[in-house]
Scaffold this motif. Structure first.
Motif, PDB file in Angstrom:
ATOM      1  N   VAL A  33       3.510   1.145  72.364  1.00 35.16           N
ATOM      2  CA  VAL A  33       3.374  -0.042  72.190  1.00 35.16           C
ATOM      3  C   VAL A  33       2.326  -0.599  70.962  1.00 35.16           C
ATOM      4  O   VAL A  33       1.365  -0.752  71.636  1.00 35.16           O
ATOM      5  CB  VAL A  33       3.318  -1.329  72.880  1.00 35.16           C
ATOM      6  CG1 VAL A  33       3.970  -1.887  72.262  1.00 35.16           C
ATOM      7  CG2 VAL A  33       4.396  -1.119  74.228  1.00 35.16           C
ATOM      8  N   CYS A  34       2.801   0.423  69.983  1.00 35.23           N
ATOM      9  CA  CYS A  34       1.506   0.363  68.062  1.00 35.23           C
ATOM     10  C   CYS A  34       2.682  -0.257  67.084  1.00 35.23           C
ATOM     11  O   CYS A  34       3.779   0.740  66.936  1.00 35.23           O
ATOM     12  CB  CYS A  34       0.449   1.591  68.860  1.00 35.23           C
ATOM     13  SG  CYS A  34      -0.301   2.132  70.452  1.00 35.23           S
ATOM     14  N   ASP A  35       2.517  -1.552  66.912  1.00 32.91           N
ATOM     15  CA  ASP A  35       2.564  -1.382  65.412  1.00 32.91           C
ATOM     16  C   ASP A  35       4.334  -1.164  65.463  1.00 32.91           C
ATOM     17  O   ASP A  35       4.991  -0.114  64.434  1.00 32.91           O
ATOM     18  CB  ASP A  35       1.655  -0.130  64.510  1.00 32.91           C
ATOM     19  CG  ASP A  35       2.020  -1.267  62.555  1.00 32.91           C
ATOM     20  OD1 ASP A  35       2.282  -2.163  63.183  1.00 32.91           O
ATOM     21  OD2 ASP A  35       2.989  -0.150  62.063  1.00 32.91           O
ATOM     22  N   ASP A  36       4.789  -1.555  66.033  1.00 30.25           N
ATOM     23  CA  ASP A  36       7.064  -1.614  66.383  1.00 30.25           C
ATOM     24  C   ASP A  36       6.964   0.312  66.491  1.00 30.25           C
ATOM     25  O   ASP A  36       8.304   0.002  65.258  1.00 30.25           O
ATOM     26  CB  ASP A  36       6.916  -2.591  65.477  1.00 30.25           C
ATOM     27  CG  ASP A  36       6.360  -3.722  65.471  1.00 30.25           C
ATOM     28  OD1 ASP A  36       6.729  -4.379  66.917  1.00 30.25           O
ATOM     29  OD2 ASP A  36       6.369  -4.249  64.838  1.00 30.25           O
ATOM     30  N   ASP A  39       7.081   6.843  68.032  1.00 30.91           N
ATOM     31  CA  ASP A  39       6.590   7.259  67.900  1.00 30.91           C
ATOM     32  C   ASP A  39       4.453   7.039  67.843  1.00 30.91           C
ATOM     33  O   ASP A  39       4.208   8.232  67.354  1.00 30.91           O
ATOM     34  CB  ASP A  39       6.662   8.523  65.928  1.00 30.91           C
ATOM     35  CG  ASP A  39       6.379   7.640  65.594  1.00 30.91           C
ATOM     36  OD1 ASP A  39       5.813   6.945  65.280  1.00 30.91           O
ATOM     37  OD2 ASP A  39       6.815   8.383  63.984  1.00 30.91           O
ATOM     38  N   VAL A  40       4.025   6.189  68.365  1.00 29.94           N
ATOM     39  CA  VAL A  40       2.739   6.372  68.006  1.00 29.94           C
ATOM     40  C   VAL A  40       1.731   6.116  69.849  1.00 29.94           C
ATOM     41  O   VAL A  40       3.126   5.492  70.482  1.00 29.94           O
ATOM     42  CB  VAL A  40       2.607   5.053  67.842  1.00 29.94           C
ATOM     43  CG1 VAL A  40       0.724   4.771  67.481  1.00 29.94           C
ATOM     44  CG2 VAL A  40       3.080   5.501  66.105  1.00 29.94           C
ATOM     45  N   GLU A  41       1.436   7.247  70.305  1.00 30.60           N
ATOM     46  CA  GLU A  41       1.177   6.999  71.050  1.00 30.60           C
ATOM     47  C   GLU A  41      -0.444   7.072  71.862  1.00 30.60           C
ATOM     48  O   GLU A  41      -1.269   7.702  71.026  1.00 30.60           O
ATOM     49  CB  GLU A  41       1.591   8.496  72.315  1.00 30.60           C
ATOM     50  CG  GLU A  41       1.024   7.810  73.752  1.00 30.60           C
ATOM     51  CD  GLU A  41       1.961   9.172  74.028  1.00 30.60           C
ATOM     52  OE1 GLU A  41       1.991   9.592  75.593  1.00 30.60           O
ATOM     53  OE2 GLU A  41       3.154   9.961  73.633  1.00 30.60           O
ATOM     54  N   LEU A  42      -0.621   6.557  72.516  1.00 24.22           N
ATOM     55  CA  LEU A  42      -2.746   6.367  72.910  1.00 24.22           C
ATOM     56  C   LEU A  42      -2.245   6.846  74.566  1.00 24.22           C
ATOM     57  O   LEU A  42      -1.594   6.380  75.310  1.00 24.22           O
ATOM     58  CB  LEU A  42      -2.998   4.781  72.710  1.00 24.22           C
ATOM     59  CG  LEU A  42      -3.167   4.657  71.428  1.00 24.22           C
ATOM     60  CD1 LEU A  42      -3.767   3.390  71.584  1.00 24.22           C
ATOM     61  CD2 LEU A  42      -4.395   4.847  70.782  1.00 24.22           C
ATOM     62  N   VAL A  43      -3.770   7.841  75.159  1.00 24.94           N
ATOM     63  CA  VAL A  43      -3.989   8.197  76.108  1.00 24.94           C
ATOM     64  C   VAL A  43      -5.665   7.839  76.765  1.00 24.94           C
ATOM     65  O   VAL A  43      -6.648   8.442  75.307  1.00 24.94           O
ATOM     66  CB  VAL A  43      -3.549   9.663  76.295  1.00 24.94           C
ATOM     67  CG1 VAL A  43      -4.486   9.237  78.013  1.00 24.94           C
ATOM     68  CG2 VAL A  43      -1.924   9.366  76.506  1.00 24.94           C
ATOM     69  N   VAL A  44      -5.713   6.901  77.115  1.00 24.90           N
ATOM     70  CA  VAL A  44      -7.021   6.840  77.429  1.00 24.90           C
ATOM     71  C   VAL A  44      -7.488   7.246  78.694  1.00 24.90           C
ATOM     72  O   VAL A  44      -7.023   7.070  79.675  1.00 24.90           O
ATOM     73  CB  VAL A  44      -8.446   5.519  76.785  1.00 24.90           C
ATOM     74  CG1 VAL A  44      -9.416   5.354  77.450  1.00 24.90           C
ATOM     75  CG2 VAL A  44      -7.638   4.827  75.827  1.00 24.90           C
ATOM     76  N   ILE A  45      -8.513   8.060  79.134  1.00 22.92           N
ATOM     77  CA  ILE A  45      -9.190   8.396  79.968  1.00 22.92           C
ATOM     78  C   ILE A  45     -10.553   7.825  80.176  1.00 22.92           C
ATOM     79  O   ILE A  45     -11.399   7.713  79.548  1.00 22.92           O
ATOM     80  CB  ILE A  45      -9.191   9.621  80.227  1.00 22.92           C
ATOM     81  CG1 ILE A  45      -8.744  10.680  80.342  1.00 22.92           C
ATOM     82  CG2 ILE A  45     -10.224  10.002  81.810  1.00 22.92           C
ATOM     83  CD1 ILE A  45      -8.075  12.101  79.993  1.00 22.92           C
ATOM     84  N   GLY A  46     -10.784   7.151  81.624  1.00 28.25           N
ATOM     85  CA  GLY A  46     -11.882   6.324  82.067  1.00 28.25           C
ATOM     86  C   GLY A  46     -11.735   5.413  80.872  1.00 28.25           C
ATOM     87  O   GLY A  46     -11.235   4.674  80.817  1.00 28.25           O
ATOM     88  N   GLY A  47     -13.380   4.075  80.868  1.00 22.30           N
ATOM     89  CA  GLY A  47     -13.492   2.972  80.737  1.00 22.30           C
ATOM     90  C   GLY A  47     -12.869   2.310  81.211  1.00 22.30           C
ATOM     91  O   GLY A  47     -12.744   2.249  82.198  1.00 22.30           O
TER      92      GLY A  47
END
Length: 249
Positions: A33-36, A39-47
């Motif tokens: 879910v980014c800016d409507d 084709d936008v994707e985020l993956v964060v490891i840790g934190g």
């Protein structure tokens, strides 16, 4: 063969991140879910979950700031103003990269302003989206993430610890060969389709990979450190010597 900026805009899905259900690393936070955009994707490891929330907010902010179609965005103001436009530090950086790319801009880092030097509107050739992935990835690592992947359209930037010991899994469309899994150790991959040809560029920064696509589709060799692959169409496929430095397939 001369390739204009408008001819090298990504037009279809050519790169995608692998789903990390069985990854070695944990915890993994994921967001679509980014800016409507889908084709936008985020993956964060840790934190923690706050890191990915902040990264999502940053992507949204940069997208609004650099949307050429949005009245009031900084790039729109540069395109319509008759003189220098005060801009944010991020846009000042972007404008400097665009100026180096040959786009008719004058960037004054002392006053924090940008002026368009041509009667024609600027065409940033995908570099704003690429730079956004670089900035957001760096921000997430600084905020405490061990690793991060940011995908915007046909640009993927990865940094830090990957989900697997070998790195990050990125799938790329290689024309008649279909989707092929690639292992990206660190850096960015960008791709574009021009007719029957697909060009893929890999470099340490996403904006550099995106910039290299123009050279690839023009038939010119990119800078020596750029990993590049061109496939499809009637012409033979080719790749640069640096391809294996960034990618193992």
């Amino acid at each position: 063969m001369n390739v204009t900026h408008s001819e090298v805009h990504p037009s279809a899905s050519l790169i995608r991140l692998k789903t990390y259900d069985d990854a070695d690393a944990a915890p993994i936070f994921r967001s679509h879910v980014c800016d409507d955009r889908d084709d936008v994707e985020l993956v964060v490891i840790g934190g923690d979950a706050g890191v990915i929330e902040d990264a999502r907010d940053s992507l949204h902010r940069l997208a609004r700031r650099w949307d050429l179609e949005r009245r009031g965005s900084e790039l729109c103001k540069i395109n319509t103003a008759d003189g220098p436009v005060p801009v944010s530090p991020e846009t000042l950086l972007l404008a400097g990269l665009l100026e180096d790319h040959g786009i008719a801009l004058s960037v004054d880092f002392t006053t924090g302003t940008v002026r368009r030097d041509s009667a024609e509107p600027i065409d940033p050739a995908g570099i704003p989206a690429a730079l956004a992935t670089d900035l957001v990835a760096a921000e997430a690592l600084e905020a405490g993430a061990d690793g991060v992947a940011v995908a915007v359209g046909n640009i993927v930037r990865v940094a830090g610890v990957g989900p697997y010991r070998a790195g990050w899994q990125v799938e790329a469309w290689l024309g008649s060969d279909g989707w092929r899994p690639l292992t990206l150790r660190e850096g960015a991959v960008a791709a574009v389709r021009a007719g029957a040809r697909t060009a893929i560029a890999v470099d340490t920064q996403a904006w550099r990979a995106q910039r290299a696509l123009t050279a690839l589709l023009a038939g010119d060799e990119p800078e020596p450190q750029v990993g590049a692959l061109v496939v499809g169409g009637e012409q033979p496929a080719w790749r640069t010597a640096a391809w294996d430095q960034y990618i193992s397939a």
